[in-house]
Design an enzyme around this catalytic site. Structure first.
Site, PDB file in Angstrom:
ATOM      1  N   TRP A  10     -16.982  -3.083  12.639  1.00  0.00           N
ATOM      2  CA  TRP A  10     -15.937  -2.749  13.627  1.00  0.00           C
ATOM      3  C   TRP A  10     -14.564  -3.281  13.202  1.00  0.00           C
ATOM      4  O   TRP A  10     -13.571  -2.999  13.876  1.00  0.00           O
ATOM      5  CB  TRP A  10     -16.310  -3.328  14.990  1.00  0.00           C
ATOM      6  N   LYS A  11     -14.529  -4.070  12.140  1.00  0.00           N
ATOM      7  CA  LYS A  11     -13.257  -4.699  11.692  1.00  0.00           C
ATOM      8  C   LYS A  11     -12.612  -5.421  12.882  1.00  0.00           C
ATOM      9  O   LYS A  11     -13.308  -6.011  13.680  1.00  0.00           O
ATOM     10  CB  LYS A  11     -12.327  -3.662  11.075  1.00  0.00           C
ATOM     11  N   HIS A  94     -15.615  -8.823   1.858  1.00  0.00           N
ATOM     12  CA  HIS A  94     -15.053  -7.498   2.158  1.00  0.00           C
ATOM     13  C   HIS A  94     -13.673  -7.395   1.508  1.00  0.00           C
ATOM     14  O   HIS A  94     -12.913  -8.365   1.491  1.00  0.00           O
ATOM     15  CB  HIS A  94     -14.959  -7.284   3.675  1.00  0.00           C
ATOM     16  N   GLU A 163     -18.240  -0.961  -2.525  1.00  0.00           N
ATOM     17  CA  GLU A 163     -17.151  -0.417  -1.712  1.00  0.00           C
ATOM     18  C   GLU A 163     -15.880  -0.297  -2.558  1.00  0.00           C
ATOM     19  O   GLU A 163     -15.110  -1.259  -2.657  1.00  0.00           O
ATOM     20  CB  GLU A 163     -16.878  -1.355  -0.535  1.00  0.00           C
ATOM     21  N   GLY A 230     -17.106   1.864   8.356  1.00  0.00           N
ATOM     22  CA  GLY A 230     -15.998   1.228   9.070  1.00  0.00           C
ATOM     23  C   GLY A 230     -15.528   2.098  10.224  1.00  0.00           C
ATOM     24  O   GLY A 230     -16.178   2.157  11.276  1.00  0.00           O
TER      25      GLY A 230
HETATM   26  C1  PEP Z   1     -15.533  -0.817   5.573  1.00  0.00           C
HETATM   27  O1  PEP Z   1     -14.987  -1.336   6.535  1.00  0.00           O
HETATM   28  O2  PEP Z   1     -16.238  -1.490   4.806  1.00  0.00           O
HETATM   29  C2  PEP Z   1     -15.322   0.603   5.320  1.00  0.00           C
HETATM   30  C3  PEP Z   1     -16.023   1.175   4.373  1.00  0.00           C
HETATM   31  O3  PEP Z   1     -14.400   1.241   6.098  1.00  0.00           O
HETATM   32  P1  PEP Z   1     -14.214   2.844   6.239  1.00  0.00           P
HETATM   33  O4  PEP Z   1     -15.575   3.409   6.528  1.00  0.00           O
HETATM   34  O5  PEP Z   1     -13.259   2.994   7.366  1.00  0.00           O
HETATM   35  O6  PEP Z   1     -13.670   3.334   4.934  1.00  0.00           O
END
Ligand code: PEP
Length: 247
Positions: A10-11, A94, A163, A230
């Protein structure tokens, strides 16, 4: 059917308890496919609220961990606190923490050690910043430094999320083929550091602009064990579609 992980990051969202409750309840609206390990990673301040609203089979993750056990570390949250509030997992490294907050591989290494010591399952995020970066060099360097001094006996609970930074929050995802080759590279690095058997069993996830449209292309790959989601995890309808497509 192979187990797949779906992690909702959820950041720094949402901005109220009411909205956080709405999001958790939304996730519960649909039965969870049997092969899915669903993990919700809300901000610290909502961990308790989310835990109280979740069904047992859905797991809780923190988005960060302090490396010290206790004491004079203003603003930090320890592994034991996370464990005691009901977390099973913690996201470490992250890219938003690496690049916006200045977290180094040395700090990430200390955080991983703290997570293993407290019995949490760390989800280590790694990835190159730019599309044109030397991915072999970057993944080798991040993984080796982040896991420095961590023994094979501790590492059994590790998950790695590939990522690519250029794909996070941009709406431009990686291609499933490239994500798969990066996951294989991660397994190769881990196999060299530890054992080939461990590398085969290691859950390696993909994260970066995963949506309801593209989720199955990543999660459906045998060498990719799930997705770190995310922005799309904040939209209940879309997130439920992602879960469904992984089942
Ligand atoms: C994340 O927060 O690790 C991410 C991949 O974000 P998003 O899906 O918004 O790119």
């Amino acid at each position: 059917m192979a187990k797949k992980y779906i992690i909702a990051n959820w950041k720094m969202n949402p901005s109220s308890q009411e909205e956080a409750t709405r999001l958790v309840k939304g996730v519960l609206a649909q039965a969870l496919p049997k092969n899915i390990e669903l993990i919700i990673a809300p901000p610290f301040i909502y961990l308790d609220l989310v835990k109280k609203n979740l069904k047992k089979e859905i797991k809780l993750a923190a988005q960060n961990i302090g490396w010290a056990e206790r004491g004079a570390f203003t603003g930090e949250v320890s592994g034991l606190m996370l464990k005691n509030i009901g977390c099973d997992y913690v996201i470490i490294g992250h890219s938003e923490r690496r690049h916006k907050i200045g977290e180094t591989d040395e700090m990430i290494n200390l955080k991983l050690k703290a997570a293993f010591k407290t019995g949490l399952n760390p989800i280590l995020a790694v990835g190159e910043k730019e599309c044109s970066d030397d991915i072999i060099q970057i993944l080798n360097s991040q993984i080796k430094s982040d896991l420095n001094g961590i023994d094979v006996s501790e590492i059994g609970r590790l998950i790695i999320a590939y990522e690519p930074v250029w794909a996070i929050g941009t709406g431009v995802s990686d291609t499933p083929d490239h994500a798969l080759s990066s996951a294989l590279l991660i397994r190769k690095i881990i196999g060299n550091l530890y054992t080939p058997d461990f590398a085969v069993d290691l859950p390696v996830l993909y994260g970066g602009s995963v949506t309801a449209e593209n989720a199955a292309d990543f999660i459906g790959q045998t060498g990719i064990n799930g997705a770190l989601v995310g922005s799309a995890s904040l939209n209940i309808e879309e997130f439920l579609k992602i879960i469904k497509s992984a089942g």
